[in-house]
Design a protein around this motif. Structure first.
Motif, mmCIF file in Angstrom:
data_model
loop_
_atom_site.group_PDB
_atom_site.id
_atom_site.type_symbol
_atom_site.label_atom_id
_atom_site.label_comp_id
_atom_site.label_asym_id
_atom_site.label_seq_id
_atom_site.Cartn_x
_atom_site.Cartn_y
_atom_site.Cartn_z
ATOM 1 N N ARG A 298 22.832 78.142 20.273
ATOM 2 C CA ARG A 298 21.483 78.625 19.982
ATOM 3 C C ARG A 298 20.474 77.480 19.905
ATOM 4 O O ARG A 298 19.259 77.715 19.921
ATOM 5 C CB ARG A 298 21.478 79.417 18.677
ATOM 6 N N ILE A 299 20.959 76.256 19.813
ATOM 7 C CA ILE A 299 20.043 75.115 19.773
ATOM 8 C C ILE A 299 19.259 75.014 21.070
ATOM 9 O O ILE A 299 18.144 74.462 21.103
ATOM 10 C CB ILE A 299 20.817 73.800 19.497
ATOM 11 N N ASP A 300 19.792 75.567 22.152
ATOM 12 C CA ASP A 300 19.134 75.476 23.456
ATOM 13 C C ASP A 300 17.729 76.071 23.422
ATOM 14 O O ASP A 300 16.822 75.584 24.115
ATOM 15 C CB ASP A 300 19.954 76.204 24.524
ATOM 16 N N GLU A 301 17.550 77.141 22.644
ATOM 17 C CA GLU A 301 16.264 77.835 22.606
ATOM 18 C C GLU A 301 15.542 77.646 21.281
ATOM 19 O O GLU A 301 14.576 78.357 20.999
ATOM 20 C CB GLU A 301 16.476 79.342 22.859
ATOM 21 N N SER A 302 15.974 76.709 20.470
ATOM 22 C CA SER A 302 15.408 76.553 19.135
ATOM 23 C C SER A 302 14.135 75.708 19.155
ATOM 24 O O SER A 302 13.826 75.026 20.135
ATOM 25 C CB SER A 302 16.433 75.912 18.199
ATOM 26 N N ALA A 303 13.415 75.770 18.064
ATOM 27 C CA ALA A 303 12.203 74.964 17.908
ATOM 28 C C ALA A 303 12.066 74.588 16.434
ATOM 29 O O ALA A 303 12.637 75.232 15.553
ATOM 30 C CB ALA A 303 10.969 75.738 18.374
ATOM 31 N N LYS A 304 11.309 73.555 16.185
ATOM 32 C CA LYS A 304 11.037 73.103 14.815
ATOM 33 C C LYS A 304 9.541 72.928 14.616
ATOM 34 O O LYS A 304 8.773 72.784 15.584
ATOM 35 C CB LYS A 304 11.765 71.768 14.539
ATOM 36 N N ASP A 305 9.154 72.944 13.374
ATOM 37 C CA ASP A 305 7.759 72.696 13.021
ATOM 38 C C ASP A 305 7.408 71.256 13.407
ATOM 39 O O ASP A 305 7.960 70.303 12.848
ATOM 40 C CB ASP A 305 7.574 72.912 11.522
ATOM 41 N N SER A 306 6.511 71.103 14.352
ATOM 42 C CA SER A 306 6.194 69.771 14.863
ATOM 43 C C SER A 306 5.496 68.887 13.834
ATOM 44 O O SER A 306 5.500 67.657 13.957
ATOM 45 C CB SER A 306 5.319 69.883 16.109
ATOM 46 N N ASP A 376 28.526 56.884 10.670
ATOM 47 C CA ASP A 376 27.904 57.714 9.634
ATOM 48 C C ASP A 376 28.055 59.201 9.898
ATOM 49 O O ASP A 376 27.538 60.014 9.128
ATOM 50 C CB ASP A 376 26.411 57.384 9.522
ATOM 51 N N ARG A 377 28.754 59.612 10.940
ATOM 52 C CA ARG A 377 28.912 61.026 11.279
ATOM 53 C C ARG A 377 30.364 61.309 11.620
ATOM 54 O O ARG A 377 30.986 60.565 12.386
ATOM 55 C CB ARG A 377 28.045 61.410 12.475
ATOM 56 N N THR A 378 30.882 62.379 11.080
ATOM 57 C CA THR A 378 32.256 62.781 11.362
ATOM 58 C C THR A 378 32.256 64.154 12.014
ATOM 59 O O THR A 378 31.913 65.153 11.379
ATOM 60 C CB THR A 378 33.094 62.832 10.065
ATOM 61 N N GLY A 379 32.605 64.198 13.285
ATOM 62 C CA GLY A 379 32.824 65.456 13.969
ATOM 63 C C GLY A 379 31.583 66.256 14.291
ATOM 64 O O GLY A 379 30.448 65.904 13.951
ATOM 65 N N ILE A 380 31.820 67.368 14.939
ATOM 66 C CA ILE A 380 30.746 68.189 15.489
ATOM 67 C C ILE A 380 29.898 68.846 14.405
ATOM 68 O O ILE A 380 28.722 69.150 14.631
ATOM 69 C CB ILE A 380 31.348 69.245 16.437
ATOM 70 N N LEU A 381 30.455 69.056 13.209
ATOM 71 C CA LEU A 381 29.685 69.685 12.143
ATOM 72 C C LEU A 381 28.614 68.760 11.593
ATOM 73 O O LEU A 381 27.668 69.228 10.934
ATOM 74 C CB LEU A 381 30.610 70.136 11.014
ATOM 75 N N ASN A 382 28.726 67.481 11.840
ATOM 76 C CA ASN A 382 27.722 66.531 11.391
ATOM 77 C C ASN A 382 26.816 66.061 12.525
ATOM 78 O O ASN A 382 26.050 65.110 12.355
ATOM 79 C CB ASN A 382 28.389 65.330 10.705
ATOM 80 N N GLN A 383 26.919 66.734 13.653
ATOM 81 C CA GLN A 383 26.013 66.445 14.761
ATOM 82 C C GLN A 383 24.755 67.289 14.615
ATOM 83 O O GLN A 383 24.727 68.327 13.944
ATOM 84 C CB GLN A 383 26.700 66.720 16.099
ATOM 85 N N VAL A 384 23.703 66.856 15.279
ATOM 86 C CA VAL A 384 22.402 67.487 15.113
ATOM 87 C C VAL A 384 22.408 68.946 15.541
ATOM 88 O O VAL A 384 21.732 69.782 14.930
ATOM 89 C CB VAL A 384 21.325 66.694 15.882
ATOM 90 N N ALA A 385 23.149 69.307 16.585
ATOM 91 C CA ALA A 385 23.123 70.687 17.070
ATOM 92 C C ALA A 385 23.533 71.664 15.972
ATOM 93 O O ALA A 385 22.894 72.702 15.793
ATOM 94 C CB ALA A 385 24.041 70.843 18.284
ATOM 95 N N PHE A 386 24.584 71.347 15.232
ATOM 96 C CA PHE A 386 25.011 72.222 14.141
ATOM 97 C C PHE A 386 24.015 72.192 12.994
ATOM 98 O O PHE A 386 23.596 73.236 12.480
ATOM 99 C CB PHE A 386 26.395 71.810 13.648
ATOM 100 N N LEU A 387 23.602 71.003 12.608
ATOM 101 C CA LEU A 387 22.732 70.862 11.444
ATOM 102 C C LEU A 387 21.373 71.504 11.678
ATOM 103 O O LEU A 387 20.817 72.146 10.786
ATOM 104 C CB LEU A 387 22.573 69.378 11.116
ATOM 105 N N ALA A 388 20.825 71.333 12.867
ATOM 106 C CA ALA A 388 19.514 71.899 13.167
ATOM 107 C C ALA A 388 19.583 73.394 13.421
ATOM 108 O O ALA A 388 18.624 74.123 13.152
ATOM 109 C CB ALA A 388 18.903 71.185 14.371
ATOM 110 N N SER A 389 20.716 73.868 13.956
ATOM 111 C CA SER A 389 20.864 75.304 14.202
ATOM 112 C C SER A 389 20.901 76.072 12.892
ATOM 113 O O SER A 389 20.361 77.187 12.798
ATOM 114 C CB SER A 389 22.145 75.578 14.999
#
Length: 573
Positions: A298-306, A376-389
């Motif tokens: 779902r990160i593919d179509e996500s957006a954040k407050d600029s 400073d990051r362990t695995g996919i759960l600490n990658q931005v895609a998961f955290l931002a999603s």
């Protein structure tokens, strides 16, 4: 083949002209009936039994209540794109265009028996078919697929094209009635035009036909005495191909279907392994399944407050690339295990490295090509895609993250607040406290605490990462507290200083590996019933007994699903 079956297959696959040659809007016979069947969960339709593939899947059959139902389902968007690419050698992905309706998801997965066809979908399919057929005519693809040395013999050449290419589109040999209907379509397209125009018109019709758009799992007659349905050899081939590659069977798999060999689980295993070793779409499918499992697609179509996260748009392409390339690297260039997926101390160089720290001593294992060590990051759960999603557009959301870990990574059931007649009201914004302090109110509520005692420790562990997934020491000017105690009577219970320690523990958990296997079964089953998916318990019992899968290997888990005896059997409606 009995008359009733012939009529059903004709309804599934035949096409007719419903508009002038210049605009074929919907060349689908029987689409309304198929749509109703799909919308009702795929359980409508005639009862079926063994036919050409009478022995298929007969070993290990279970009562109908423990089997997936006999059904039809529409191709998901990823499957449609992969199918037209395989059939026409195009690079186009029509179903991925912004104006194409998104898939209806069930249990987070796009492949399911609930996809429908409405007026908008029909219009987009018509546009796609026209574009694809025109491109194939102009670039010589149709000339290669439908050569004709003597234009005067166009009808004969068209018949050859229809029986050969049509069988690839429908994923089974065509009935004579279907051939005749398509020849009539050819005649309309060629009338006053050329042989090539007629072939292009047939192609447009094929790409809008129910025989192409729907995968059938119906068998070929009436139910057997035990209430089960054996899928036909061609249905087994199609189900295997779409499970592994998201595309129709290739020539070798179709040949195995014709010989009846796919009734043997060992042959299905051999074919699945062949596809994983030779077909790039198999790797794409595995990546899609993992991304949908974790919800990071779902990160593919996500957006954040600029105003809050001005760097997000600039980093988004790298965030998306990491979520795909990292899964591919783990699955096909490294150990291939869920343990590494969750516990890796590296990522791909295509990722948003500007957000990560990379200095210091890293792991000594050999890394996949194009990878970089992380400290400073362990695995996919600490990658931005998961955290931002699992965050809001303007801030982190520990509940979103905690629920995702509880439900999709550990398979812990959680009651919906609606079941307690609770209206969820997010904690009011307060710039004087941290996000954790705001959300900590849940565990002090006797009704909410039952679930939030599970959810909150998982979510709070990730509080060193903001809503974009960037590291932070301070939240609203106060030090972030990410220390948690997980106490849920599972093999990953313990005290963790942060999400990296938690991810490392989850990476070692047999329960987490089993949870992954459950979700892969649900993804390929396409029923969207969660823990109630028919046949899941039987599959897990077999999965536990297989050393190659019990280790949490991603590819081996997928292969174990297509080799399960029940893969080729369905419960009668």
């Amino acid at each position: 083949m009995d008359h009733a079956h012939a009529e059903r297959q004709l309804a599934l696959g035949s096409v007719r002209l419903v508009a002038p040659r210049e605009r074929l809007v919907a060349a689908i016979v029987g689409l309304a009936a198929l749509t109703a069947c799909s919308a009702s969960g795929g359980r409508a339709g005639p009862a079926t039994t063994t036919g050409a593939g009478g022995a298929a899947g007969s070993g290990g059959a279970r009562p109908p209540s423990e089997l997936l139902p006999a059904r039809v389902r529409r191709l998901a968007n990823a499957e449609y794109d992969a199918s037209v690419q395989a059939l026409l050698s195009t690079q186009r992905r029509p179903a991925s265009e912004p104006d194409f309706p998104p898939d209806l998801r069930r249990d987070g997965f796009t492949v399911n028996a609930a996809q429908r066809v409405d007026a908008v979908v029909i219009e987009r399919l018509a546009d796609a078919a026209d574009t694809l057929a025109t491109e194939a005519q102009e670039n010589g693809t149709l000339a290669r697929l439908a050569p004709c040395a003597a234009p005067a013999d166009g009808t004969s050449c068209a018949r050859t094209f229809i029986t050969t290419f049509g069988a690839k589109v429908y994923r089974r040999p065509l009935l004579e009635e279907e051939v005749s209907a398509l020849l009539a379509l050819y005649a309309v397209g060629a009338d006053g035009a050329s042989y090539e125009d007629g072939i292009a018109h047939v192609t447009r019709g094929l790409l809008q036909s129910a025989g192409f758009l729907y995968v059938t799992e119906l068998g070929s007659g009436v139910a057997r005495a035990d209430g089960t349905v054996a899928m036909t050899p061609y249905e087994i081939a199609a189900s295997l191909a779409y499970a592994v590659t998201s595309a129709p069977p290739d020539a070798e798999l179709a040949a195995r279907a014709a010989s009846g060999a796919l009734a043997d689980p060992a042959e299905r295993e051999a074919q699945a392994r062949r596809l994983f070793s030779t077909e790039p779409r198999a790797k794409d499918t595995a990546v899609r399944l993992v991304r949908e499992w974790l919800g990071i697609d779902r990160i593919d179509e996500s957006a954040k407050d600029s105003l809050v996260y001005p760097a997000f748009e600039a980093e988004k392409a790298r965030i998306v690339a990491e979520s795909r390339d990292f899964v591919r690297a783990v699955a096909f260039e490294s150990t291939g295990t869920v343990g590494e997926l969750l516990g890796a101390r590296w990522t791909v160089s295509a990722g948003p490295l500007a957000l990560y720290q990379r200095a210091g001593n890293g792991p000594t294992l050999a890394l996949p090509t194009g990878s970089t060590v992380l400290t400073d990051r362990t695995g996919i759960l600490n990658q931005v895609a998961f955290l931002a999603s699992y965050a809001l557009a303007h801030e982190s959301h520990p509940i979103f993250r905690g629920v995702a870990i509880a439900q999709r990574v550990t398979c812990m059931g959680l009651d919906s607040p609606a079941s307690f007649n609770i209206q969820v009201i997010p904690p009011a914004p307060d710039p004087t406290v941290t996000t954790r302090e705001r959300y900590d109110v849940h565990v002090r509520d006797s009704i909410c605490a039952g679930c939030h005692d599970v959810i909150d420790p998982f979510g709070f562990a990730f509080e060193h990462y903001d809503g974009m997934g960037a590291y932070r020491e301070l939240d609203h000017g106060k030090s972030v507290d990410s220390a948690v105690d997980v106490s849920v009577q599972r093999d990953f219970d313990g005290h963790y200083a942060d999400s990296n320690q938690l991810a490392a523990a989850l990476a070692e958990s047999p329960r987490v590996r089993e949870c992954f296997a459950r979700f892969m079964f649900r993804a390929l089953a396409g029923e969207g019933d969660g823990a109630a998916t028919p046949g899941e318990q039987e599959f897990i019992a077999a999965w536990r007994a297989t050393p190659a899968t019990a280790g949490g290997n991603i590819v081996e888990t997928i292969i174990s699903i297509v080799t399960n005896p029940n893969f080729a059997v369905r419960g009668a409606p």
